[in-house]
Design an enzyme around this catalytic site. Structure first.
Site, PDB file in Angstrom:
ATOM      1  N   CYS A  28       2.224 -57.848  -5.410  1.00 59.00           N
ATOM      2  CA  CYS A  28       3.318 -58.179  -4.512  1.00 59.00           C
ATOM      3  C   CYS A  28       4.529 -57.421  -5.028  1.00 59.00           C
ATOM      4  O   CYS A  28       4.460 -56.205  -5.180  1.00 59.00           O
ATOM      5  CB  CYS A  28       3.507 -59.702  -4.539  1.00 59.00           C
ATOM      6  SG  CYS A  28       4.645 -60.295  -3.308  1.00 59.00           S
ATOM      7  N   SER A  29       5.613 -58.093  -5.296  1.00 59.55           N
ATOM      8  CA  SER A  29       6.741 -57.447  -5.954  1.00 59.55           C
ATOM      9  C   SER A  29       7.487 -58.507  -6.739  1.00 59.55           C
ATOM     10  O   SER A  29       8.703 -58.529  -6.776  1.00 59.55           O
ATOM     11  CB  SER A  29       7.683 -56.805  -4.946  1.00 59.55           C
ATOM     12  OG  SER A  29       6.990 -55.826  -4.203  1.00 59.55           O
TER      13      SER A  29
END
Lengths: 100, 212
Positions: B115-116
């Protein structure tokens, strides 16, 4: 074959683009809205992730970070029956109509 | 498969898409306000809180760890509890934060391949490159190459540990204190601590860069 979100080790020799784009108001708004929903227990991190990871793979790659957030929040809240996608469509038309 | 990932701009989409999402988010907020689920004031308050978070927060924490060995030990043992001493507390049940200490022999690099995920409440918004598909792919297979692009060349013998964030754990790198800073105050030291040094793609600034 890993999911589209599972990027670790995907073959690429592309250099990392270190340029920053100016932050847009709607991105800041999106982030704050998510914070509010989190605070109320309506969007948990795992739900947010599931929503992001369910985005159509080609779309996932073509849209940005906060757009993925918007997609996720919309799909998870619609799934929970908090609102319907039609209500969002309707409001969007209303707001655009009002502005135009 | 799609070839679009060759030229993606994280956080940036086509103009058309930007217009779409700007309107979509506005519509979602308006519907949620109408239903009484969120209030406009609440969102405004969170916007202001979000804007107030910057890498300067992480830098204060690092500088404290450099000058106070007791704090450093507490930070490495239980980062959330330690940063709460400095007033950084989160009412929500945010993911755990683990602080990883760089030493002469070990260097840490943080990524979120899935994801981040990023310790936003200590560093502010993540940079675009951190969210890019390229960084997420390459950080785990070519960390030295990635660091090289940021200007960081580590010695051969240094062990590189890549920390892959998850929904449950976020990481903050405790970089090494630069040489030549003996006797510096916490405030002075904090000026050397960059965002990138806390993600692990670079070292803190050196005294020469900030003095004179």
């Amino acid at each position: 074959m890993p999911g589209v979100h599972d990027r670790g080790g995907w073959p690429t020799d592309d250099p990392i683009d270190q340029e920053e784009h100016p932050v847009m108001d709607w991105e800041v708004r999106m982030s704050a809205l998510l914070g509010a929903l989190r605070g109320k227990g309506l969007m948990r991190t795992d739900e947010m992730r599931r929503g992001i990871e369910s985005i159509d793979p080609s779309r996932y790659e073509s849209i940005g970070y906060y757009a993925r957030w918007a997609e996720s929040v919309e799909s998870i809240l619609a799934e929970k029956g908090i609102f319907t996608r039609e209500e969002i469509d309707g409001k969007m038309g209303e707001l655009s109509g009002g502005a135009g | 498969m799609s070839e679009s990932h060759g030229h993606e701009h994280p956080g940036m989409a086509h103009d058309e898409e930007l217009g779409y999402y700007a309107r979509r988010v506005r519509a979602m907020e308006a519907v949620l306000v109408e239903k009484g689920i969120v209030s406009g004031e609440e969102v405004e308050r969170l916007v202001a809180e979000g804007e107030a978070r910057t890498p300067a927060d992480g830098a204060r924490i690092v500088a404290r760890a450099w000058t106070d060995p007791g704090f450093k030990n507490r930070l490495l043992a239980d980062a959330k509890a330690a940063v709460a001493e400095m007033g950084y507390s989160e009412s929500e049940s945010l993911p755990d934060v683990v602080v990883a200490e760089n030493t002469d022999g070990v260097h840490h690099l943080v990524v979120c391949t899935l994801c981040s995920c990023y310790p936003t409440w200590l560093l502010g918004r993540p940079p675009d490159w951190y969210k890019s598909l390229t960084y997420r792919s390459r950080a785990v297979i070519d960390p030295r190459g990635v660091m090289g692009e940021f200007g960081l060349e580590l010695e051969e013998g240094v062990v590189v540990k890549v920390l892959d964030s998850t929904a449950d754990v976020r990481y903050l790198v405790l970089p090494q204190r630069p040489a030549g800073t003996e006797g510096w105050s916490e405030v002075e030291l904090a000026r050397l601590v960059t965002r990138d040094s806390m993600v692990g793609v670079s070292r803190p600034l050196t005294p020469e860069t900030v003095v004179g």
